[in-house]
Design a protein around this motif. Sequence first.
Motif, short mmCIF file in Angstrom:
data_model
loop_
_atom_site.label_atom_id
_atom_site.label_comp_id
_atom_site.label_asym_id
_atom_site.label_seq_id
_atom_site.Cartn_x
_atom_site.Cartn_y
_atom_site.Cartn_z
N LYS A 55 0.83 -1.20 0.00
CA LYS A 55 0.00 0.00 0.00
C LYS A 55 0.87 1.26 0.00
CE LYS A 55 -4.45 1.35 1.83
NZ LYS A 55 -5.50 1.01 2.80
N LYS A 56 1.98 1.19 0.76
CA LYS A 56 2.87 2.34 0.82
C LYS A 56 3.57 2.57 -0.51
CE LYS A 56 6.79 4.21 3.40
NZ LYS A 56 7.76 3.99 4.52
N GLN A 57 3.95 1.45 -1.17
CA GLN A 57 4.71 1.54 -2.42
C GLN A 57 3.83 1.84 -3.63
OE1 GLN A 57 7.99 1.33 -2.62
NE2 GLN A 57 8.25 1.32 -4.85
N PHE A 58 2.69 1.16 -3.69
CA PHE A 58 1.86 1.25 -4.90
C PHE A 58 0.51 1.93 -4.68
CE2 PHE A 58 4.49 -2.63 -5.30
CZ PHE A 58 5.22 -2.29 -6.42
N GLY A 59 0.17 2.22 -3.42
CA GLY A 59 -1.14 2.78 -3.13
C GLY A 59 -1.49 4.03 -3.91
N PRO A 60 -0.61 5.05 -3.94
CA PRO A 60 -0.94 6.28 -4.67
C PRO A 60 -1.19 6.03 -6.16
CG PRO A 60 0.88 6.67 -3.17
CD PRO A 60 0.65 5.19 -3.17
N ARG A 61 -0.44 5.08 -6.74
CA ARG A 61 -0.60 4.79 -8.16
C ARG A 61 -1.94 4.08 -8.41
NH1 ARG A 61 3.87 0.98 -10.52
NH2 ARG A 61 5.12 2.49 -9.34
N VAL A 62 -2.29 3.19 -7.50
CA VAL A 62 -3.52 2.41 -7.66
C VAL A 62 -4.76 3.27 -7.35
CG1 VAL A 62 -4.82 0.44 -6.76
CG2 VAL A 62 -2.38 0.23 -7.19
N LEU A 63 -4.57 4.30 -6.50
CA LEU A 63 -5.70 5.11 -6.06
C LEU A 63 -6.45 5.75 -7.23
CD1 LEU A 63 -7.31 6.39 -3.76
CD2 LEU A 63 -5.62 8.25 -3.70
N GLY A 64 -5.73 6.35 -8.17
CA GLY A 64 -6.38 7.00 -9.30
C GLY A 64 -7.16 6.01 -10.14
N GLU A 65 -6.57 4.83 -10.37
CA GLU A 65 -7.24 3.79 -11.14
C GLU A 65 -8.49 3.30 -10.43
OE1 GLU A 65 -6.18 -0.72 -12.71
OE2 GLU A 65 -4.55 0.71 -12.35
N ALA A 66 -8.38 3.13 -9.10
CA ALA A 66 -9.53 2.67 -8.31
C ALA A 66 -10.64 3.71 -8.32
CB ALA A 66 -9.09 2.38 -6.88
N MET A 67 -10.26 4.98 -8.24
CA MET A 67 -11.25 6.06 -8.25
C MET A 67 -12.01 6.07 -9.57
SD MET A 67 -10.65 10.16 -7.69
CE MET A 67 -9.76 9.88 -6.17
N GLN A 68 -11.27 5.94 -10.69
CA GLN A 68 -11.90 5.96 -12.00
C GLN A 68 -12.85 4.78 -12.18
OE1 GLN A 68 -11.39 8.49 -14.52
NE2 GLN A 68 -13.30 7.49 -15.13
N GLU A 69 -12.42 3.60 -11.76
CA GLU A 69 -13.26 2.41 -11.88
C GLU A 69 -14.51 2.53 -11.01
OE1 GLU A 69 -11.18 -1.19 -11.16
OE2 GLU A 69 -9.74 -0.90 -12.80
#
Length: 296
Positions: A55-69
Amino acid sequence: MQVNETLNEGLKRGYTISFTAAELDAKVNEKLIEAQPTIEMKGFRKGKVPMAMLKKQFGPRVLGEAMQETVDGAIAKHFETSGDRPASQPDVKMTNDDWKEGDDIEIAMTYERLPDVPEVDFRSIKIERLVTTVADAEVDEALGNLAKSANNFEDRKKGAKAKSGDQVVINFLGKVDGEAFDGGAAEDYPLVLGSNSFIPGFEDQLVGVKVGDDIEVKVAFPAEYGAANLAGKDAVFECKINAVKEPKPAEINDELAKQFGAEDLAALKGQISERLGAEYTGAARGVTKRKLMDAL
């Protein structure tokens, strides 16, 4: 997720759709869990990286994708539930422009829905179908227009003055501030008066010239002219008139047909008839469609 209606006027619709930070966080975790078996990190075996580190390493990157989905899924679910069919792409935007990670999300969506189509007994509707034909006279008219577009030019009588539509063959030398400039000279240049192929005002000053005339044509290059060194500048063109020719429509024969890519005149007539037929059929279909819409 919560959906609230904000607009319901005629076919116009508006909604706010909100998600809690917890819902979004759950979506991020779901995506990280899905990717966990494939992730390698120094100090850990493949697929064994702790969730906190992921979550610390990839969370910010995944956040935008999760928000869009999440937003896309909510919109799709809304249309599925409401049965609305948008007439065009809905206008969607976030209402909290200062959003930051950990905040709830709210989006505003507006659109215009397609109207409901009532049940219609089509057996009761009678529409006259238009049948089109192409007359020989219409083909001949089109041929005449093609002949005009393929004009030949023949010398006018000695001493005749040039008219608009004539071709003048000229030598010219253009100067700005008394100095010749690149691209401003030519010899035996065939120029059709009224074609607007030269800068504004040039061709008008050649109307009335005769073979052998020497004339100075004074013009101003447009401010938006492509060559920056000439844009907006006054210019003088020294012109020598070598020939004045009048337009003569090309003869309607096999040679004309070949100029337009046809094997012979009969083939060209066939192509013209086919093109006109397609245009008429398209127009008739449009009229029929309008009558059907009126009947509905």
